[in-house]
Write an enzyme that holds these catalytic residues in place. Structure first.
Site, PDB file in Angstrom:
ATOM      1  N   LYS A  79       4.663   5.123 -37.370  1.00 31.14           N
ATOM      2  CA  LYS A  79       4.070   4.098 -36.911  1.00 31.14           C
ATOM      3  C   LYS A  79       3.262   4.059 -35.719  1.00 31.14           C
ATOM      4  O   LYS A  79       3.677   4.607 -34.769  1.00 31.14           O
ATOM      5  CB  LYS A  79       5.094   2.610 -36.933  1.00 31.14           C
ATOM      6  CG  LYS A  79       4.255   1.356 -36.834  1.00 31.14           C
ATOM      7  CD  LYS A  79       5.380   0.341 -36.792  1.00 31.14           C
ATOM      8  CE  LYS A  79       4.908  -0.973 -36.793  1.00 31.14           C
ATOM      9  NZ  LYS A  79       5.688  -2.207 -36.578  1.00 31.14           N
ATOM     10  N   SER A 154       5.233  -5.884 -40.068  1.00 30.59           N
ATOM     11  CA  SER A 154       4.028  -5.242 -39.562  1.00 30.59           C
ATOM     12  C   SER A 154       4.154  -3.605 -39.743  1.00 30.59           C
ATOM     13  O   SER A 154       2.926  -3.219 -39.542  1.00 30.59           O
ATOM     14  CB  SER A 154       3.819  -5.309 -38.056  1.00 30.59           C
ATOM     15  OG  SER A 154       4.947  -4.942 -37.451  1.00 30.59           O
ATOM     16  N   SER A 178       9.721  -6.393 -39.348  1.00 27.28           N
ATOM     17  CA  SER A 178       8.675  -5.261 -39.774  1.00 27.28           C
ATOM     18  C   SER A 178       9.087  -4.112 -40.394  1.00 27.28           C
ATOM     19  O   SER A 178       8.189  -3.406 -40.791  1.00 27.28           O
ATOM     20  CB  SER A 178       7.896  -5.392 -38.478  1.00 27.28           C
ATOM     21  OG  SER A 178       7.131  -6.426 -38.188  1.00 27.28           O
TER      22      SER A 178
END
Ligand code: GLN
Length: 481
Positions: A79, A154, A178
């Site tokens: 990420k 997210s 997330s």
């Protein structure tokens, strides 16, 4: 099945037997990226050249017959909120669009040391604020299972990349759901470990008392393998826990006979899509039929979770994001402004997106003199009550089962106009961040072709239980098919 669609554990086995090479796996992943990325947009940056070099190095280690590390030759996506030395790290934001870190986050360092091949940095909601990956300055990610729908957020880029064969493993972060939400929406497995289990050194902070790094993979076993690599105490992170590092794969096959599995009644009330509820209850039945003892439990303060979370998260974010001022790093407004305060203002107005600004304002308000007691302090009290609920319930059960999301993956754009609707999607996930407890999402089938995620919650530092239940469920369902 193409190599890029296989599980990490399968590939490790094939690599060890020298049936395939890491280069072949890596090329298969990049072929898929070439085919799909224009539509899916799972990555902000890909690192093809260095990936192929890393793959060749991994193959050389196999050829030399040396003892290889756990992830040798396995592709991984990170990420874009974790710092990578020499590789741009944007956090999905314009304000960090040109930020190239001078050091690498501990979790990333660990996977690279274990021989993993870095495929790239994945797309995300700006500063991890969101539940759909639509709040990215680099455009939304689409759900590979159905491209009309969001992948969840997210860490939507990480989950979509795993789900669509654009990587084998991925690292995500979870401040309020997330990792679990995008894993659920994309039909993959994802675990948020206990707060303190994984070092956050090099993680760009959103809400420091809630943020945690975790693993995404095609199976629970893949998550366990990755967690084995990234966890452990780190002197560079004062919040990383000094606890023993277990082998998370050890009890995966221990079964669930006699386990007490709690079903919190407050998680099955109005607001949940009945199609999701039915799917979860089917999974509960499966666990019951296979020897688990299903116990009704109560978490009475659940109704305060969303409010407490959005006050605490925004309060911490308003403070953490104060550092983006156009001076130290990242973007600076290129308007020629002699006044430094106005330069900060311009930089921040141009650099941050709408949702991030909303949260900075909410958080600043909640922390301001005169309102602190009414909002922030109240939220902290609610947080303590929520923790008490879990402590009490865990006296009676070994783990808990809930949905990950009250609804199915929604369509792109569907909730963008109404932030409150978007926040409510996190109803079942935020409590684990408020309490620090570990939880994971495993896929429990689809409704109308859209994946549903089953959340398994464990006691603090009992990821072994969470993974054991997840793995058992996956294996039972696999055998039934
Ligand atoms: N959706 C939640 C939020 O927007 C959680 C995000 C996260 O876990 N990073 O704050």
């Amino acid at each position: 099945m193409e190599l890029c669609d296989r599980s990490a554990c399968d590939l490790v086995g094939m690599l060890k037997k020298r049936e395939i090479s890491s280069r072949e796996i890596t090329e298969s992943v990049f072929k898929r990226i070439d085919e799909k990325e224009d539509t899916i947009n799972a990555y902000i940056t890909t690192t093809r050249e260095t990936a192929l070099k890393q793959a060749d190095l991994a193959d050389k280690k196999f050829r030399n017959g040396k003892r290889t590390s756990l992830l040798n030759g396995i592709p991984i996506a990170i990420k874009d909120i974790l710092c990578t030395q020499g590789i741009r790290t944007t956090c999905g934001s314009n304000i960090l669009t040109n930020f190239i870190p001078t050091y690498t986050a501990t979790a990333v360092k660990k996977v690279l040391q274990a021989g993993a091949v870095l495929i790239g940095k994945t797309n995300m909601d700006e500063f991890a604020m969101g539940s759909s990956t639509e709040n990215s300055a680099f455009g939304p990610t689409r759900n590979p299972v159905n491209i009309e729908h969001v992948p969840g957020g997210s860490s939507g880029g990480s989950a979509a990349a795993v789900s669509g064969g654009e990587t084998i493993l991925a690292i995500g972060t979870d401040t309020g759901g997330s990792i679990r939400l995008p894993s659920a929406y994309c039909g993959v497995a994802g675990i948020k470990p206990t707060y303190g289990r994984v070092s956050r050194y090099g993680l760009i902070a959103y809400a420091s008392s809630l943020d945690q790094i975790g693993a995404l993979g095609r199976t629970t076993e893949d998550c366990a393998m990755l967690l084995n690599v990234i966890c452990g105490h780190d002197s560079l992170d004062s919040t990383s826990a000094q606890v023993k590092k277990p082998d998370f794969r050890r009890f995966l096959n221990k079964g669930i006979k006699g386990l007490k599995v709690g079903l919190p009644r407050e998680y099955f009330v109005e607001g949940i899509d009945t199609r999701v509820e039915d799917q979860i209850m089917k999974a509960v039945k499966v666990l019951g039929k296979n020897g688990a003892d299903i116990v009704d439990i109560s978490l009475p303060h659940t109704k305060y979770a969303i409010s407490a979370y959005y006050l605490i998260a925004t309060a911490e974010a308003s403070s953490n994001l104060a550092r983006y001022d156009g001076v130290k790093y990242g973007f600076r407004s290129n308007q020629d402004i002699p006044d430094s305060v106005r330069m900060y203002e311009e930089t921040r107005s141009e650099g941050f997106g709408k949702e991030v600004k909303r949260r900075i304002m909410l958080g600043t308000y909640a922390l301001s003199a005169g309102y602190y007691d009414a909002y922030y302090l109240k939220a902290q009290k609610a947080r303590a009550l929520i923790k008490d609920d879990f402590d009490k319930a865990f006296e009676k059960v070994d783990c808990m089962i809930t949905p990950v999301s009250p609804c199915l993956p929604f369509k792109l754009g569907e909730k963008m106009a109404d932030p409150l609707q978007m926040y409510l999607v996190d109803i079942y996930t935020v409590s684990l961040n408020l309490t620090g407890l570990p939880g994971m999402s495993v896929n429990c089938g689809t409704v109308d072709g859209l994946p549903v995620g089953l959340q398994i919650i464990g006691k603090a530092f009992d990821e072994e239980m969470v993974l054991r239940v997840g793995n058992t469920y996956e294996k039972i369902v696999e055998e039934d098919v």
